[in-house]
Scaffold this motif. Structure first.
Motif, mmCIF file in Angstrom:
data_model
loop_
_atom_site.group_PDB
_atom_site.id
_atom_site.type_symbol
_atom_site.label_atom_id
_atom_site.label_comp_id
_atom_site.label_asym_id
_atom_site.label_seq_id
_atom_site.Cartn_x
_atom_site.Cartn_y
_atom_site.Cartn_z
ATOM 1 N N LEU A 60 41.084 42.116 49.042
ATOM 2 C CA LEU A 60 42.324 42.439 48.342
ATOM 3 C C LEU A 60 42.870 43.784 48.808
ATOM 4 C CD1 LEU A 60 41.262 41.379 44.757
ATOM 5 C CD2 LEU A 60 43.047 40.328 46.133
ATOM 6 N N HIS A 61 44.169 43.935 48.679
ATOM 7 C CA HIS A 61 44.835 45.192 49.008
ATOM 8 C C HIS A 61 45.840 45.500 47.901
ATOM 9 C CE1 HIS A 61 46.918 48.335 51.161
ATOM 10 N NE2 HIS A 61 48.048 47.686 50.966
ATOM 11 N N HIS A 62 45.848 46.735 47.442
ATOM 12 C CA HIS A 62 46.832 47.198 46.472
ATOM 13 C C HIS A 62 47.726 48.205 47.184
ATOM 14 C CE1 HIS A 62 48.558 49.333 43.050
ATOM 15 N NE2 HIS A 62 48.285 48.256 42.344
ATOM 16 N N PRO A 63 49.048 48.095 47.055
ATOM 17 C CA PRO A 63 49.941 48.969 47.834
ATOM 18 C C PRO A 63 49.933 50.442 47.439
ATOM 19 C CG PRO A 63 51.204 47.531 46.391
ATOM 20 C CD PRO A 63 49.768 47.094 46.291
ATOM 21 N N GLU A 64 49.404 50.782 46.265
ATOM 22 C CA GLU A 64 49.406 52.183 45.860
ATOM 23 C C GLU A 64 48.024 52.793 45.743
ATOM 24 O OE1 GLU A 64 51.626 52.703 42.263
ATOM 25 O OE2 GLU A 64 53.513 52.856 43.362
ATOM 26 N N SER A 65 47.021 51.988 45.384
ATOM 27 C CA SER A 65 45.693 52.549 45.141
ATOM 28 C C SER A 65 44.611 51.530 45.476
ATOM 29 C CB SER A 65 45.555 52.966 43.670
ATOM 30 O OG SER A 65 44.233 53.363 43.406
ATOM 31 N N GLU A 66 43.809 51.853 46.450
ATOM 32 C CA GLU A 66 42.712 50.956 46.814
ATOM 33 C C GLU A 66 41.680 50.842 45.693
ATOM 34 O OE1 GLU A 66 42.371 48.671 49.326
ATOM 35 O OE2 GLU A 66 44.462 49.244 49.581
ATOM 36 N N ASP A 67 41.673 51.794 44.755
ATOM 37 C CA ASP A 67 40.787 51.698 43.593
ATOM 38 C C ASP A 67 41.137 50.489 42.725
ATOM 39 O OD1 ASP A 67 39.456 53.965 44.357
ATOM 40 O OD2 ASP A 67 40.426 55.274 42.894
ATOM 41 N N LEU A 68 42.362 49.986 42.838
ATOM 42 C CA LEU A 68 42.806 48.828 42.060
ATOM 43 C C LEU A 68 42.667 47.521 42.833
ATOM 44 C CD1 LEU A 68 46.008 50.384 40.452
ATOM 45 C CD2 LEU A 68 43.746 50.077 39.412
ATOM 46 N N ALA A 69 42.157 47.592 44.053
ATOM 47 C CA ALA A 69 42.045 46.418 44.917
ATOM 48 C C ALA A 69 40.731 45.674 44.682
ATOM 49 C CB ALA A 69 42.191 46.831 46.377
ATOM 50 N N PHE A 70 40.577 45.155 43.462
ATOM 51 C CA PHE A 70 39.391 44.348 43.158
ATOM 52 C C PHE A 70 39.801 43.184 42.267
ATOM 53 C CE2 PHE A 70 39.760 47.389 39.734
ATOM 54 C CZ PHE A 70 39.436 46.665 38.597
ATOM 55 N N LEU A 71 39.049 42.109 42.364
ATOM 56 C CA LEU A 71 39.315 40.921 41.562
ATOM 57 C C LEU A 71 38.657 41.089 40.202
ATOM 58 C CD1 LEU A 71 40.676 38.101 41.812
ATOM 59 C CD2 LEU A 71 38.380 37.216 42.262
ATOM 60 N N TYR A 72 39.469 41.079 39.142
ATOM 61 C CA TYR A 72 38.966 41.288 37.788
ATOM 62 C C TYR A 72 38.389 40.013 37.190
ATOM 63 C CZ TYR A 72 38.865 43.345 33.101
ATOM 64 O OH TYR A 72 38.485 43.833 31.880
ATOM 65 N N GLY A 73 38.915 38.870 37.605
ATOM 66 C CA GLY A 73 38.410 37.620 37.056
ATOM 67 C C GLY A 73 39.167 36.432 37.575
ATOM 68 N N THR A 74 38.863 35.280 36.973
ATOM 69 C CA THR A 74 39.497 34.018 37.341
ATOM 70 C C THR A 74 40.114 33.404 36.097
ATOM 71 O OG1 THR A 74 38.051 33.616 39.225
ATOM 72 C CG2 THR A 74 39.059 31.686 38.223
ATOM 73 N N ILE A 75 41.305 32.866 36.271
ATOM 74 C CA ILE A 75 41.992 32.164 35.195
ATOM 75 C C ILE A 75 42.120 30.704 35.599
ATOM 76 C CG2 ILE A 75 44.130 31.955 33.879
ATOM 77 C CD1 ILE A 75 44.432 34.997 34.084
ATOM 78 N N LEU A 76 41.449 29.857 34.826
ATOM 79 C CA LEU A 76 41.542 28.416 35.033
ATOM 80 C C LEU A 76 42.707 27.888 34.209
ATOM 81 C CD1 LEU A 76 37.764 27.442 34.784
ATOM 82 C CD2 LEU A 76 39.106 27.980 36.831
ATOM 83 N N THR A 77 43.513 27.016 34.807
ATOM 84 C CA THR A 77 44.719 26.524 34.149
ATOM 85 C C THR A 77 44.688 25.006 34.009
ATOM 86 O OG1 THR A 77 46.072 26.083 36.106
ATOM 87 C CG2 THR A 77 45.962 28.384 35.347
ATOM 88 N N ASP A 78 45.686 24.501 33.281
ATOM 89 C CA ASP A 78 45.879 23.059 33.189
ATOM 90 C C ASP A 78 46.695 22.536 34.365
ATOM 91 O OD1 ASP A 78 48.443 23.955 32.580
ATOM 92 O OD2 ASP A 78 48.404 23.233 30.509
ATOM 93 N N GLY A 79 47.104 23.410 35.280
ATOM 94 C CA GLY A 79 47.859 23.015 36.466
ATOM 95 C C GLY A 79 49.348 22.843 36.236
ATOM 96 N N LYS A 80 49.801 23.070 35.027
ATOM 97 C CA LYS A 80 51.217 22.877 34.699
ATOM 98 C C LYS A 80 51.978 24.176 34.952
ATOM 99 C CE LYS A 80 50.025 19.363 31.334
ATOM 100 N NZ LYS A 80 49.936 19.024 29.907
ATOM 101 N N ASP A 81 52.276 24.439 36.216
ATOM 102 C CA ASP A 81 52.910 25.694 36.593
ATOM 103 C C ASP A 81 54.428 25.620 36.694
ATOM 104 O OD1 ASP A 81 50.624 27.307 36.675
ATOM 105 O OD2 ASP A 81 50.118 26.567 38.665
ATOM 106 N N ALA A 82 54.984 24.429 36.895
ATOM 107 C CA ALA A 82 56.443 24.307 36.969
ATOM 108 C C ALA A 82 57.044 24.550 35.590
ATOM 109 C CB ALA A 82 56.829 22.921 37.483
#
Length: 185
Positions: A60-82
């Motif tokens: 991951l890359h964060h444009p202002e702070s590499e300290d923020l360039a980490f994956l916090y978690g995963t969000i599983l969805t029902d797939g209804k994005d439209a």
């Protein structure tokens, strides 16, 4: 549309979105689960496997702070994005396999940004998001397209209901051997 090999689940396609922190997003169906009816422990286990796989396979890359360039978690969805007037449901698994009781404000922000980026919603269209664990609801909408560093971005408004769960006061005494820190779990 990042292809990730998840041990025990095979190849899945995730989206990475930022809404104050980075999350991986995918439909629970890709993992053989249903975000609305599968056992929470199974959703947590699968989401954690995705988080670990993304961390190992994608930088991951964060444009202002590499300290923020980490994956916090995963969000599983029902797939209804439209865009739809109907709520879309998700579960947010973050940190040490913790589950958010709400649809997750930073997660809703990131999910709206992804939906806008993919052309699935327009500015000022309000989506409703439901937590699969508690049924609590948030709404979100993209207000304005902008740039963040070199990245296309969108300003998102999230609304929901919150309740106080308690207050705490910490006092540090000079002779306390743990005065410099401790961890609550």
């Amino acid at each position: 549309d990042l292809s990730i090999d998840v041990p025990g689940h095979g190849k899945v396609v995730v989206d990475i979105g930022y809404g104050g922190t980075f999350y991986a997003f995918l439909s629970a169906e890709q993992l053989g689960l249903d975000v609305c009816s599968s056992k929470t422990k199974d959703l947590v286990s699968a989401a954690s496997a995705v988080t670990e796989a993304v961390k190992k396979q994608f930088k991951l890359h964060h444009p202002e702070s590499e300290d923020l360039a980490f994956l916090y978690g995963t969000i599983l969805t029902d797939g209804k994005d439209a865009f739809s007037e109907e709520p879309t449901t998700n579960i947010c698994v973050f940190a040490d396999e913790q589950v958010d009781r709400s649809p997750t404000g930073s997660g809703v922000t990131a999910r709206i940004a992804l939906q806008y980026h993919k052309g699935l919603i327009q500015l000022d269209q309000t989506r409703t998001f439901r937590s699969s664990t508690t049924g609590s609801m948030f709404t979100g909408k993209a207000l304005k397209a902008t740039k963040f560093g070199d990245y296309n971005a969108v300003i998102v408004e999230v609304s929901g209901e919150a309740f106080y769960t308690g207050t705490a006061t910490f006092t540090v005494e000079e002779e306390d051997p743990l005065k410099y820190g401790f961890l609550f779990k």
